[in-house]
Motif scaffolding. Structure first.
Motif, short mmCIF file in Angstrom:
data_model
loop_
_atom_site.label_atom_id
_atom_site.label_comp_id
_atom_site.label_asym_id
_atom_site.label_seq_id
_atom_site.Cartn_x
_atom_site.Cartn_y
_atom_site.Cartn_z
N ALA A 53 3.39 10.01 -9.64
CA ALA A 53 2.66 10.15 -10.90
C ALA A 53 1.89 11.46 -10.94
O ALA A 53 1.88 12.16 -11.96
CB ALA A 53 1.71 8.97 -11.09
N VAL A 54 1.24 11.82 -9.85
CA VAL A 54 0.49 13.08 -9.79
C VAL A 54 1.45 14.26 -9.89
O VAL A 54 1.17 15.23 -10.60
CB VAL A 54 -0.36 13.15 -8.49
CG1 VAL A 54 -0.91 14.54 -8.28
CG2 VAL A 54 -1.48 12.13 -8.53
N ARG B 18 3.96 1.49 -1.14
CA ARG B 18 4.58 1.59 -2.46
C ARG B 18 3.60 2.16 -3.49
O ARG B 18 3.96 3.01 -4.30
CB ARG B 18 5.07 0.22 -2.93
CG ARG B 18 6.35 -0.19 -2.28
CD ARG B 18 6.90 -1.45 -2.93
NE ARG B 18 7.62 -2.21 -1.92
CZ ARG B 18 7.70 -3.50 -1.83
NH1 ARG B 18 7.07 -4.25 -2.73
NH2 ARG B 18 8.38 -4.09 -0.89
N LEU B 19 2.38 1.68 -3.48
CA LEU B 19 1.37 2.19 -4.40
C LEU B 19 1.07 3.65 -4.13
O LEU B 19 0.90 4.45 -5.05
CB LEU B 19 0.09 1.35 -4.32
CG LEU B 19 0.18 -0.06 -4.90
CD1 LEU B 19 -1.13 -0.81 -4.63
CD2 LEU B 19 0.47 -0.02 -6.38
N SER B 20 1.02 4.02 -2.87
CA SER B 20 0.76 5.43 -2.51
C SER B 20 1.89 6.32 -3.00
O SER B 20 1.65 7.40 -3.56
CB SER B 20 0.60 5.58 -1.00
OG SER B 20 -0.53 4.87 -0.56
N SER C 290 3.97 5.70 -5.43
CA SER C 290 3.92 5.72 -6.89
C SER C 290 2.85 6.69 -7.37
O SER C 290 3.06 7.43 -8.33
CB SER C 290 3.62 4.33 -7.44
OG SER C 290 4.65 3.43 -7.09
N GLY C 291 1.72 6.69 -6.71
CA GLY C 291 0.65 7.61 -7.06
C GLY C 291 1.05 9.05 -6.86
O GLY C 291 0.75 9.91 -7.70
N VAL C 292 1.74 9.33 -5.76
CA VAL C 292 2.20 10.69 -5.48
C VAL C 292 3.17 11.15 -6.58
O VAL C 292 3.07 12.27 -7.09
CB VAL C 292 2.84 10.78 -4.08
CG1 VAL C 292 3.58 12.10 -3.91
CG2 VAL C 292 1.79 10.61 -3.01
N TRP D 148 0.84 -1.20 0.00
CA TRP D 148 0.00 0.00 0.00
C TRP D 148 0.88 1.26 0.00
O TRP D 148 0.60 2.22 -0.72
CB TRP D 148 -0.92 -0.02 1.23
CG TRP D 148 -1.87 1.14 1.22
CD1 TRP D 148 -3.03 1.24 0.54
CD2 TRP D 148 -1.70 2.38 1.92
NE1 TRP D 148 -3.61 2.46 0.77
CE2 TRP D 148 -2.80 3.19 1.62
CE3 TRP D 148 -0.73 2.90 2.77
CZ2 TRP D 148 -2.96 4.46 2.13
CZ3 TRP D 148 -0.88 4.17 3.28
CH2 TRP D 148 -1.99 4.93 2.96
#
Length: 141
Positions: A19-20, A11-13, A15-17, A9
């Motif tokens: 990407a944004v 790592r995904l968070s 990655s999302g940050v 979770w």
């Protein structure tokens, strides 16, 4: 098992940050160039002018740029490389607020009455950079 879920979770968070953040930087660059087209480094705009040998041109921004987008008093032309007494083609950089733009004025010094000039007849001599949807004035207003 629960630690693996947390790590995944996180790592995904992250990655999302990232990407944004990357999307926002890209969007900022696109909007910056869109609102200030004369500073877009991917485009070069060439305007054309002619004069006879010995006649100095008084270049004015109102012949090339839209009053709705730009303050004409902030334009200047770097004429240091132009020799009015020697026939030829000279490329004059256009400055806005003393910052070099992507625009140049190509000046033909020579016999302007002769039809065999070096000017490309396909180019619109009345081209003016005008306002497009979503554009703002170069000074931010």
């Amino acid at each position: 098992m629960e630690q693996n879920k947390r790590k995944r979770w996180i790592r995904l968070s992250l990655s999302g940050v990232f990407a944004v953040a990357a999307a926002m930087i890209l969007l900022t660059q696109i909007l910056k160039n869109r609102t200030k087209p004369i500073f877009d480094k991917n485009i070069t705009t060439t305007f054309y002018a002619k004069t006879s040998v010995g006649e100095t041109l008084d270049l004015k921004a109102d012949g090339y740029f839209s009053e709705k987008l730009y303050d004409y008093t902030k334009f200047s032309f770097d004429l240091t490389q132009c020799d009015w007494n020697t026939p030829g083609l000279y490329r004059v950089p256009v400055l806005y607020k003393e910052e070099k733009t992507n625009c140049v004025v190509q000046i033909q010094v020579g016999d302007v009455g002769n039809e065999d000039t070096l000017h490309d007849k396909e180019i619109n001599m009345d081209a003016v950079i005008t306002e497009q949807d979503g554009m703002e004035r170069a000074d931010g207003s």
